[in-house]
Structure formats: structure tokens, C-alpha cells
Design a protein around this motif. Sequence first.
Motif, PDB file in Angstrom:
ATOM      1  N   UNK A   1       0.837  -1.207   0.000  1.00 56.29           N
ATOM      2  CA  UNK A   1       0.000   0.000   0.000  1.00 56.29           C
ATOM      3  C   UNK A   1       0.874   1.260   0.000  1.00 56.29           C
ATOM      4  N   UNK A   2       0.681   2.144  -0.958  1.00 59.68           N
ATOM      5  CA  UNK A   2       1.424   3.398  -1.007  1.00 59.68           C
ATOM      6  C   UNK A   2       2.881   3.255  -1.438  1.00 59.68           C
ATOM      7  N   UNK A   3       3.273   2.056  -1.888  1.00 55.71           N
ATOM      8  CA  UNK A   3       4.681   1.821  -2.244  1.00 55.71           C
ATOM      9  C   UNK A   3       4.898   1.821  -3.758  1.00 55.71           C
ATOM     10  N   UNK A   4       6.147   2.062  -4.136  1.00 55.34           N
ATOM     11  CA  UNK A   4       6.544   1.933  -5.547  1.00 55.34           C
ATOM     12  C   UNK A   4       7.091   0.515  -5.737  1.00 55.34           C
ATOM     13  N   UNK A   5       6.394  -0.263  -6.529  1.00 57.41           N
ATOM     14  CA  UNK A   5       6.708  -1.696  -6.682  1.00 57.41           C
ATOM     15  C   UNK A   5       7.386  -1.952  -8.026  1.00 57.41           C
ATOM     16  N   UNK A   6       8.513  -2.668  -7.973  1.00 59.20           N
ATOM     17  CA  UNK A   6       9.202  -3.079  -9.199  1.00 59.20           C
ATOM     18  C   UNK A   6       8.780  -4.519  -9.506  1.00 59.20           C
ATOM     19  N   UNK A   7       8.015  -4.685 -10.586  1.00 60.47           N
ATOM     20  CA  UNK A   7       7.530  -6.014 -10.967  1.00 60.47           C
ATOM     21  C   UNK A   7       8.589  -6.685 -11.843  1.00 60.47           C
ATOM     22  N   UNK A   8       8.937  -7.924 -11.497  1.00 54.92           N
ATOM     23  CA  UNK A   8      10.037  -8.621 -12.184  1.00 54.92           C
ATOM     24  C   UNK A   8       9.542  -9.923 -12.817  1.00 54.92           C
ATOM     25  N   UNK A   9       9.945 -10.153 -14.056  1.00 49.50           N
ATOM     26  CA  UNK A   9       9.611 -11.423 -14.719  1.00 49.50           C
ATOM     27  C   UNK A   9      10.811 -11.910 -15.507  1.00 49.50           C
ATOM     28  N   UNK A  10      10.735 -13.140 -15.984  1.00 50.49           N
ATOM     29  CA  UNK A  10      11.836 -13.686 -16.786  1.00 50.49           C
ATOM     30  C   UNK A  10      11.823 -13.076 -18.189  1.00 50.49           C
ATOM     31  N   UNK A  11      10.723 -13.255 -18.902  1.00 48.81           N
ATOM     32  CA  UNK A  11      10.675 -12.718 -20.259  1.00 48.81           C
ATOM     33  C   UNK A  11       9.475 -11.802 -20.460  1.00 48.81           C
ATOM     34  N   UNK A  12       9.642 -10.899 -21.395  1.00 50.73           N
ATOM     35  CA  UNK A  12       8.569  -9.978 -21.746  1.00 50.73           C
ATOM     36  C   UNK A  12       8.415 -10.069 -23.267  1.00 50.73           C
ATOM     37  N   UNK A  13       7.214 -10.433 -23.684  1.00 51.30           N
ATOM     38  CA  UNK A  13       6.986 -10.528 -25.127  1.00 51.30           C
ATOM     39  C   UNK A  13       6.083  -9.377 -25.562  1.00 51.30           C
ATOM     40  N   UNK A  14       4.801  -9.456 -25.191  1.00 47.25           N
ATOM     41  CA  UNK A  14       3.888  -8.365 -25.543  1.00 47.25           C
ATOM     42  C   UNK A  14       3.730  -7.376 -24.384  1.00 47.25           C
ATOM     43  N   UNK A  15       4.084  -7.817 -23.176  1.00 50.08           N
ATOM     44  CA  UNK A  15       3.902  -6.977 -21.990  1.00 50.08           C
ATOM     45  C   UNK A  15       2.572  -7.240 -21.291  1.00 50.08           C
ATOM     46  N   UNK A  16       1.755  -8.130 -21.846  1.00 50.83           N
ATOM     47  CA  UNK A  16       0.412  -8.354 -21.276  1.00 50.83           C
ATOM     48  C   UNK A  16       0.483  -8.840 -19.821  1.00 50.83           C
ATOM     49  N   UNK A  17       1.420  -9.714 -19.520  1.00 49.76           N
ATOM     50  CA  UNK A  17       1.522 -10.256 -18.152  1.00 49.76           C
ATOM     51  C   UNK A  17       1.879  -9.152 -17.165  1.00 49.76           C
ATOM     52  N   UNK A  18       2.923  -8.404 -17.484  1.00 51.81           N
ATOM     53  CA  UNK A  18       3.367  -7.324 -16.603  1.00 51.81           C
ATOM     54  C   UNK A  18       2.262  -6.289 -16.422  1.00 51.81           C
ATOM     55  N   UNK A  19       1.628  -5.913 -17.537  1.00 47.21           N
ATOM     56  CA  UNK A  19       0.580  -4.888 -17.472  1.00 47.21           C
ATOM     57  C   UNK A  19      -0.600  -5.351 -16.630  1.00 47.21           C
ATOM     58  N   UNK A  20      -0.999  -6.601 -16.817  1.00 39.82           N
ATOM     59  CA  UNK A  20      -2.149  -7.126 -16.069  1.00 39.82           C
ATOM     60  C   UNK A  20      -1.870  -7.058 -14.568  1.00 39.82           C
ATOM     61  N   UNK A  21      -0.677  -7.494 -14.173  1.00 40.02           N
ATOM     62  CA  UNK A  21      -0.353  -7.461 -12.746  1.00 40.02           C
ATOM     63  C   UNK A  21      -0.171  -6.024 -12.256  1.00 40.02           C
ATOM     64  N   UNK A  22       0.426  -5.199 -13.082  1.00 42.75           N
ATOM     65  CA  UNK A  22       0.615  -3.789 -12.718  1.00 42.75           C
ATOM     66  C   UNK A  22      -0.716  -3.111 -12.460  1.00 42.75           C
ATOM     67  N   UNK A  23      -1.671  -3.336 -13.347  1.00 44.34           N
ATOM     68  CA  UNK A  23      -3.003  -2.737 -13.168  1.00 44.34           C
ATOM     69  C   UNK A  23      -3.630  -3.218 -11.869  1.00 44.34           C
ATOM     70  N   UNK A  24      -3.461  -4.508 -11.623  1.00 47.28           N
ATOM     71  CA  UNK A  24      -4.067  -5.117 -10.432  1.00 47.28           C
ATOM     72  C   UNK A  24      -3.532  -4.481  -9.149  1.00 47.28           C
TER      73      UNK A  24
END
Length: 226
Positions: free
Chosen positions: A185-208
Motif C-alpha cells: 500500500x502506497x509503495x513503488x513496486x518493481x515487478x520482475x519477470x523472466x521474459x517480456x513478449x507483448x507486456x500483457x503479463x506485466x501490465x495485467x499485474x501492474x493494473x491489479x
Amino acid sequence: MFKRILQLLYPEVCFACSNTLLDSEGLLCTRCRLELPRPGLFLPRPNWLSLKFDGWLEYQDVHCFFLFSKGGRVQHLMHQIKYKGAQDLGRFLGIWCGAELNKYNWPDEYELILPIPMHQQRIQERGYNQAICIAEGIALSTHLPILSGGIERIKNSQTLIHQNRQERFHVLEDVYQVSDSSSFLGKHVLIVDDTLTTGATMLTLGQKIKAAGARQVSFLALAALQ
Ligand SMILES: O=P(O)(O)OC[C@H]1O[C@H](OP(=O)(O)OP(=O)(O)O)[C@H](O)[C@@H]1O
Ligand SMILES: NC(=O)CC[C@H](N)C(=O)O
């Protein structure tokens, strides 16, 4: 001595190019360490990577450590981390990536690392979540805490490999659930994954997590497809 004999019988090879490693080398040969394509972090925006994200979500940064190309050495590397149990390699590359992050003027920016959660069934099949291995390495270098618990992947799905960007967003709808937002809550979160292709995974979690109260999000993939 025993190690020498073992090495003669079963030579250790580079995880990226499969050439035999010298005694002084570990995991990656010197040539690959120098030559693996690294686009750099904190690229000025807009750039090819940010274009996958811009307009979808308010975020701060998106980085990738390696450039992924089909059939290339980075693909081979990522394959070992993801499907061949090379957890130490994931950590090692995370440490390297974190050390590069430290070279930039970014203190006070990121407060927490969130490895993309994996579905329980997938964890049981694979035995580990490679995003966590990479995050552990980054945390070792940067001293950022890793966010664990409170966010789960509640729906499994087939591999995204054969799906286009739109289909990926559709598959990923409602796959993540926030059960406890207090730690971010109220924090700046760095989301980390192995690969990024379209960005859909990162974006979905980021929005959440933004919807659940994260102040800001940034993204870091070990490798991304240009
Ligand atoms: O940027 P995107 O288009 O979202 O693609 C990237 C995602 O795809 C892969 O996961 P996937 O669920 O496909 O794993 P799998 O191949 O092991 O099934 C990878 O581990 C990322 O999480
Ligand atoms: N179904 C899942 O949890 C997929 C997560 C993850 N991207 C993987 O490596 O497989």
C-alpha cells in the motif's frame, strides 16, 4: 583434482552458447558475458519497450536486461532458467542485473520487488518460480525487499507462446488476486519477470496492484523480445 577429472569427463558448458567453460569461468563464458545483447537500463522514453506499455497504465520505468531473439543465445539462456532447473543461473543474472541498476541514480525510487506470481499447479510441475530466482538475485544486489504473499495467481492457463497480444490479455483476465495489500500500500513496486513478449503479463499485474493501492509501478524483465 577430483573436480578436474570430473570436468574432463563432463565438461561444464556455457549456459548461453554451450561452449566448454575454462576453469576460471562459471555459468557463462567470457565471450557471452561481453557479447550478450544488453540494451541498457533507464532508456529515454518513448522507446521500443515503453511503446508496449504506454497508454495502458501510468507507470514509471520499464527495463529489460537482455534482448531476446528467436533461436539466439538469450533464448537458450532463458530456456535453461525456465525449463531446465537452472535456478542458480537465474539468481546469478539477477545479481548482475541488480548491480547494473545500482549504477544508475535511482535510490528512493523502487521500494519493493514483486516477482510475477506463478500458479500453484505450475509451481508443483516445475518445482520453482524462475521469476523469484531472478528477483532474489536483484534483491541481493540492490538490498530491496521482495514482496511475498498477498498476491496470488488463482487461474492457471496454457502457455502464452501461441497467442497474440489481444488473446494474451483475454487469457490473463482475472488470473491474479490480491488477498492482502498491506505490504505494498502506497509503495513503488518493481515487478520482475523472466521474459517480456507483448507486456500483457506485466501490465495485467501492474493494473491489479495499482488498483489495490500501490503508489507506483515499474517493470523489469530479464529478457524482452524487441
Ligand atoms: O509479455 P507477455 O506477452 O505477457 O509474455 C511473457 C510471459 O510469457 C511467459 O509465460 P507463459 O505463461 O507463457 O509461460 P509458459 O510458456 O511456461 O507457459 C513468460 O514467463 C512471461 O510471464
Ligand atoms: N500459469 C502460470 O502461472 C504461468 C506463469 C509463468 N509465466 C511461467 O513461467 O510459466
